[in-house]
Design a protein around this motif. Structure first.
Motif, PDB file in Angstrom:
ATOM      1  N   LEU A 101       0.880  -1.164   0.000  1.00  0.00           N
ATOM      2  CA  LEU A 101       0.000   0.000   0.000  1.00  0.00           C
ATOM      3  C   LEU A 101       0.916   1.212   0.000  1.00  0.00           C
ATOM      4  CD1 LEU A 101      -3.144   0.515   2.254  1.00  0.00           C
ATOM      5  CD2 LEU A 101      -1.598   2.390   1.683  1.00  0.00           C
ATOM      6  N   LEU A 102       0.916   1.945  -1.119  1.00  0.00           N
ATOM      7  CA  LEU A 102       1.759   3.127  -1.286  1.00  0.00           C
ATOM      8  C   LEU A 102       0.897   4.373  -1.169  1.00  0.00           C
ATOM      9  CD1 LEU A 102       3.624   1.870  -4.500  1.00  0.00           C
ATOM     10  CD2 LEU A 102       4.160   1.356  -2.119  1.00  0.00           C
ATOM     11  N   HIS A 103       1.345   5.318  -0.362  1.00  0.00           N
ATOM     12  CA  HIS A 103       0.529   6.524  -0.201  1.00  0.00           C
ATOM     13  C   HIS A 103       1.409   7.765  -0.172  1.00  0.00           C
ATOM     14  CE1 HIS A 103       1.500   7.073   4.161  1.00  0.00           C
ATOM     15  NE2 HIS A 103       1.522   5.758   4.169  1.00  0.00           N
ATOM     16  N   GLN A 104       0.887   8.793  -0.815  1.00  0.00           N
ATOM     17  CA  GLN A 104       1.508  10.116  -0.782  1.00  0.00           C
ATOM     18  C   GLN A 104       0.414  11.090  -0.378  1.00  0.00           C
ATOM     19  OE1 GLN A 104       3.039  11.675  -4.511  1.00  0.00           O
ATOM     20  NE2 GLN A 104       4.708  12.688  -3.436  1.00  0.00           N
ATOM     21  N   VAL A 105       0.499  11.559   0.863  1.00  0.00           N
ATOM     22  CA  VAL A 105      -0.547  12.402   1.432  1.00  0.00           C
ATOM     23  C   VAL A 105       0.103  13.683   1.940  1.00  0.00           C
ATOM     24  CG1 VAL A 105      -2.424  12.549   3.105  1.00  0.00           C
ATOM     25  CG2 VAL A 105      -1.801  10.319   2.135  1.00  0.00           C
ATOM     26  N   PRO A 106      -0.317  14.844   1.454  1.00  0.00           N
ATOM     27  CA  PRO A 106       0.320  16.100   1.885  1.00  0.00           C
ATOM     28  C   PRO A 106       0.036  16.397   3.351  1.00  0.00           C
ATOM     29  CG  PRO A 106      -1.635  16.557   0.583  1.00  0.00           C
ATOM     30  CD  PRO A 106      -1.406  15.070   0.490  1.00  0.00           C
ATOM     31  N   GLU A 107       0.849  17.282   3.901  1.00  0.00           N
ATOM     32  CA  GLU A 107       0.711  17.638   5.311  1.00  0.00           C
ATOM     33  C   GLU A 107      -0.665  18.229   5.604  1.00  0.00           C
ATOM     34  OE1 GLU A 107       2.037  17.632   9.205  1.00  0.00           O
ATOM     35  OE2 GLU A 107       2.927  16.746   7.398  1.00  0.00           O
TER      36      GLU A 107
END
Length: 286
Positions: A101-107
């Motif tokens: 599970l790859l995730h890129q979530v901004p601050e």
């Protein structure tokens, strides 16, 4: 129940999880849950507050049935309870790749990122590095609700991660596939397996002592003893993702723990189940 035992079991949510597991149901009537939490040391008002917090957190849903409110397991919490209930210690086969599970979530969406990570770890994913969680089997179905809530600015991708240590691929029947040693090292780090193994060995010793003690004849006393003795075990078993044998360290204590846990449950279960079902029957129409 002592404060230390309560804290080691994790939270009132862990007590609720144990009640669902003992009852063998995914739905329990509210009055029975409150009464059983009372047996475990929670005052009625504290029990109701805990259940309300669990509803707000999406761990439970409620359905009214006449004068009774039924509590249903929900979300990643429900999936984790069912995973422990159905755990038979059977290791999955290793095909050379992790589910990822790859995730890129901004601050700006940090609350969602924290929620996603907590839920993923709860159902059995391990954090390999920031933005990457891995699992020996596909557990994404248990995260359906969380994944559906991803904000527009976040990217969440499900995939497969195949470790490759650069060695020559193995020939059928001549040893493990390329990358197995690297995968084992990744698992050791993602699930802190050395630390977990030490904790599981401590539980084996404590469960052995519990097996050697007599089972109380009073149902509420038996429930408290079982909860105090096994609650911390289940909390730590949630940290065990059920890895393929090829990825486990030598002398892994998981099988010993499950055998000893089975002996304890077998000894206590008749008295405890009768008490729990009696509470359910007595409060179902309360």
């Amino acid at each position: 129940m002592s404060e230390n035992v309560h804290r080691r079991q994790g939270s009132p949510a862990a007590l609720v999880a144990s009640l669902f597991g003992i009852a063998g149901r995914s739905v329990l009537p509210g009055p029975a849950v409150v009464a059983l939490l009372g047996d475990l040391g929670l005052a009625p008002a504290a029990a109701r507050r805990a259940l309300a917090r669990m509803r707000e957190a999406g761990q439970l849903t409620t359905v009214r049935r006449g004068r009774v409110v039924d509590h249903h397991l929900a979300g990643a919490f429900g999936a984790s309870v069912l995973r422990l209930r159905d755990d038979r210690g059977r290791a999955p086969s290793w095909d050379g790749a992790f589910h990822a599970l790859l995730h890129q979530v901004p601050e700006s969406a940090r609350p969602y990122r924290d929620r996603l990570r907590r839920a993923a770890v709860l159902v059995g994913y391990g954090p390999w590095q920031p933005g990457v969680l891995i699992s020996p089997v596909d557990r994404s179905a248990a995260l359906r609700d969380v994944l559906a809530d991803a904000p527009p600015e976040a990217t969440v991708v499900l995939g497969r991660l195949r470790p490759d240590d650069g060695s020559v691929p193995a020939v059928a029947g001549e040893g493990p596939p390329s990358g197995t040693a690297l995968a084992a090292a990744m698992a050791r780090r993602a699930w802190t397996l050395d630390e977990l193994a030490d904790d599981l060995r401590v539980h084996v010793a404590r469960l052995t002592a519990l097996t050697d003690s007599p089972v109380p004849t009073d149902g509420a006393d038996a429930l408290r003893r079982l909860s105090d003795g096994t609650g911390p075990v289940y909390v730590d078993l949630l940290r065990d993702p059920g890895l393929p044998t090829e990825l486990l360290p030598d002398d892994w204590p998981g099988d010993d723990l499950r055998r000893q846990l089975g002996r304890v449950v077998e000894a206590f279960l008749p008295t405890v189940v009768a008490h729990v079902h009696g509470r359910i029957a007595g409060r179902d129409e309360a």
